[in-house]
Every structure is written in C-alpha cells, then in structure tokens.
Scaffold this active site. Structure first.
Site, short mmCIF file in Angstrom:
data_model
loop_
_atom_site.label_atom_id
_atom_site.label_comp_id
_atom_site.label_asym_id
_atom_site.label_seq_id
_atom_site.Cartn_x
_atom_site.Cartn_y
_atom_site.Cartn_z
N ASP A 90 -34.85 -39.44 -94.35
CA ASP A 90 -34.10 -40.35 -95.21
C ASP A 90 -32.63 -39.92 -95.30
O ASP A 90 -31.73 -40.76 -95.26
CB ASP A 90 -34.70 -40.35 -96.63
N THR B 253 -50.62 -39.39 -100.03
CA THR B 253 -51.58 -38.29 -99.79
C THR B 253 -50.98 -37.14 -98.97
O THR B 253 -51.58 -36.07 -98.87
CB THR B 253 -52.80 -38.80 -99.00
N ASP C 18 -36.08 -35.25 -98.33
CA ASP C 18 -36.66 -35.94 -97.16
C ASP C 18 -35.61 -35.95 -96.05
O ASP C 18 -34.60 -36.66 -96.14
CB ASP C 18 -37.07 -37.37 -97.55
N ARG D 208 -46.32 -39.24 -92.33
CA ARG D 208 -47.14 -38.80 -93.47
C ARG D 208 -47.34 -39.97 -94.41
O ARG D 208 -46.39 -40.70 -94.69
CB ARG D 208 -46.44 -37.68 -94.25
C1 PRP Z 1 -41.68 -35.50 -92.21
C2 PRP Z 1 -41.14 -34.46 -91.25
C3 PRP Z 1 -42.38 -33.98 -90.55
C4 PRP Z 1 -43.41 -34.06 -91.62
C5 PRP Z 1 -43.67 -32.68 -92.16
O1 PRP Z 1 -41.88 -36.70 -91.57
O2 PRP Z 1 -40.18 -34.95 -90.36
O3 PRP Z 1 -42.74 -34.79 -89.45
O4 PRP Z 1 -42.89 -34.89 -92.67
O5 PRP Z 1 -44.69 -32.68 -93.07
P1 PRP Z 1 -46.13 -32.04 -92.76
O6 PRP Z 1 -45.89 -30.70 -92.18
O7 PRP Z 1 -46.78 -31.97 -94.12
O8 PRP Z 1 -46.86 -32.97 -91.84
P2 PRP Z 1 -42.37 -38.04 -92.32
O9 PRP Z 1 -43.80 -38.30 -92.03
O10 PRP Z 1 -41.95 -38.02 -93.75
O11 PRP Z 1 -41.60 -39.16 -91.55
P3 PRP Z 1 -40.04 -39.37 -91.25
O12 PRP Z 1 -39.72 -38.51 -90.09
O13 PRP Z 1 -39.97 -40.83 -90.93
O14 PRP Z 1 -39.27 -39.01 -92.49
N1 URA Z 2 -40.80 -33.92 -94.92
C1 URA Z 2 -39.51 -33.80 -95.35
O1 URA Z 2 -38.62 -34.50 -94.86
N2 URA Z 2 -39.26 -32.89 -96.32
C2 URA Z 2 -40.21 -32.13 -96.87
O2 URA Z 2 -39.90 -31.32 -97.76
C3 URA Z 2 -41.53 -32.28 -96.42
C4 URA Z 2 -41.80 -33.18 -95.44
#
Ligand code: PRP
Ligand code: URA
Length: 242
Positions: free
Chosen positions: A235, A138, A232, A134
């Site tokens: 993280d 945005t 997150d 993501r």
């Molecule tokens: C997070 C999570 C999902 C996504 C969910 O990943 O693991 O993949 O956000 O959000 P959405 O339903 O609005 O798409 P992120 O892109 O933050 O990457 P990460 O796994 O590296 O934390």
């Molecule tokens: N990704 C995350 O890790 N947490 C949230 O709440 C939304 C997206």
C-alpha cells in the site's frame, strides 16, 4: 515451528523483551540467514521507510536504496568459478565469474517493487511472477497465479518479497518453485523485514533455503502485521493506502 517460539505464538503473547533478545540472537546466528551489515547508513534508510510521516515519493526512493543493497548482498551468495583474464597490460589476472544462471521471482504485488533493483544489476534478467495474497481478515495466504521462466529448474532463483510475517506467502511460493523443479539450495529469499517467528519457521521448514534480509523485527500483532514494522509495504509503495 521452532520449539522456542511455540509458547509465544500459540498463546498469541507479545514476547517479553528477554524472549525477543533470545529469538533475535538465535536468528542472527543462523548460518543460512544473511543480515545486511548493520551500518549507520542502513539504519538511517530504514528509519525513513519505517516513519509513518514519510511521503510516498520518499518511501519509494529509500526502499529502492535498501532493495539495491539487498540484491547486491544476494549476489554475494551465488557460486563462482575461477577465471583467468588478460589485462590491457598483457598480464594475466586470476579472477572469478558467476557459475550458474539466475532469474528473479517476485511475489505480487509488493515483491514487484524489487524487480527494478534486480534489473539494475543483472541486465535482461528473466523474472517470473507469482500472485499470492493474504486474506485481510485471517492473514492466510492464497495462491492465484504463477508464470515462471521455462528453464527455471536450471537456474538460481532470487525470490523477491519485502515482508516476511507469518511466512505463509513465502512458503506457498517456495512450494511452487520446488514443484517447478528448482533445487531448494538454489533459492535465495530476499526481503527487507522479517518477523522472528516467520524467519525461523522458514529456515526450519526449508533446510537448504538461504534468506537475505535487512532487519529482523520483534513480533507481530494479532492481524499478523510485523511490529514495529513499517505497515503495509504494498500500500505504501504503490500508493493504495486509505
Ligand atoms: C504482504 C507481503 C507478503 C506477505 C507477508 O503481501 O508483501 O507477500 O504479505 O505476509 P506473510 O508472511 O504472513 O504471508 P499481501 O498479501 O498483503 O499483498 P500485497 O503485496 O498486495 O500488499
Ligand atoms: N505485509 C505487510 O506489508 N506488512 C506486514 O507487516 C505484514 C505483511
């Protein structure tokens, strides 16, 4: 998007408690949404991982426990065929065996945290990877890379991602799976926490998809983080928070 949610999402409203109850009821009754049994044990595990003071080691340990429960529940939704075996007592036993072959597909990076839970119950399971991130400002999901098992179109797919917020990442991943020939009714999306908006939108956009989750939360904030959520996931699991 489900009509019920449009006024809430369009106007970026925090749903009233009455709307939340309605949405959760609607989601919980959906036949293709399988929530883990809401036991005291699950509540205790989820309380630990949602707690902002939980250190990373415990976050990983207790998330892994919930992931194991989710994967086990996912296997309950795979088809079986009748199978007779003979026990060491020389007696026939009318049992079942899994009908099809499976694979996992994780959405990197947070979804990778769920791979071991799948390996623990399915020895030498094949696992595909899709890198979708993501945009932090945005919240739009962008696809960077995918590598899937060559014979994925003949398999059931356990799609692994712990958080379903807007659904943007999962939608992109499922589109990739469908392009690779996977049948929609063979995709089980396994996740820890859904937003009500995300889960209902996914079920509507993919009319044969099944979702297995631990808990459905109340809403999202303006940055599209799930509320109350757990922050997150990636993280906290991989230790890259500030
Ligand atoms: C997070 C999570 C999902 C996504 C969910 O990943 O693991 O993949 O956000 O959000 P959405 O339903 O609005 O798409 P992120 O892109 O933050 O990457 P990460 O796994 O590296 O934390
Ligand atoms: N990704 C995350 O890790 N947490 C949230 O709440 C939304 C997206």
């Amino acid at each position: 998007m489900p009509a019920l949610l449009r006024p809430i999402v369009d106007r970026q409203l925090q749903p009233s408690s009455c709307a939340v109850v309605l949405i959760l009821k609607l989601a919980a009754q959906h036949p293709r949404l399988h929530q883990l049994p809401q036991t005291k044990q699950l509540k205790a595990l989820m309380t630990i991982i949602r707690d902002q003071t939980t250190p990373r080691g415990d976050f990983v340990f207790y998330s892994d426990r919930v992931i194991r429960l989710l994967v086990e529940e996912g296997l309950n939704h795979l088809p079986v065929v009748n199978k007779e075996v003979i026990t060491p007592m020389g007696m026939p036993f009318q049992g079942v065996s899994f009908e099809g072959r499976i694979c996992g597909v994780s959405i990197m990076r947070a979804g990778e945290s769920m791979e071991q839970g799948l390996r623990d119950v399915c020895t030498s399971v094949r696992i595909g990877k899709v890198l979708i991130q993501r945009d932090e400002s945005t919240a739009q999901a962008k696809m960077y890379y995918s590598k899937l098992p060559k014979d994925i179109s003949n398999r059931w797919v356990l799609l692994l991602d712990p958080m379903l917020a807007t659904g943007g990442s999962a939608v992109k991943c499922i589109e990739t799976l469908l392009e690779a020939g996977v049948k929609e009714d063979r995709i089980l999306f396994i996740n820890l926490i859904c937003s009500p908006e995300g889960v209902l939108a996914m079920l509507e956009q993919f009319p044969k998809l099944q979702i297995i989750t631990a808990e459905i939360d109340e809403s999202m904030d303006v940055q599209k983080y799930i509320l109350p959520g757990l922050g997150d996931f990636g993280d906290r699991y991989f230790g890259t928070e500030d």
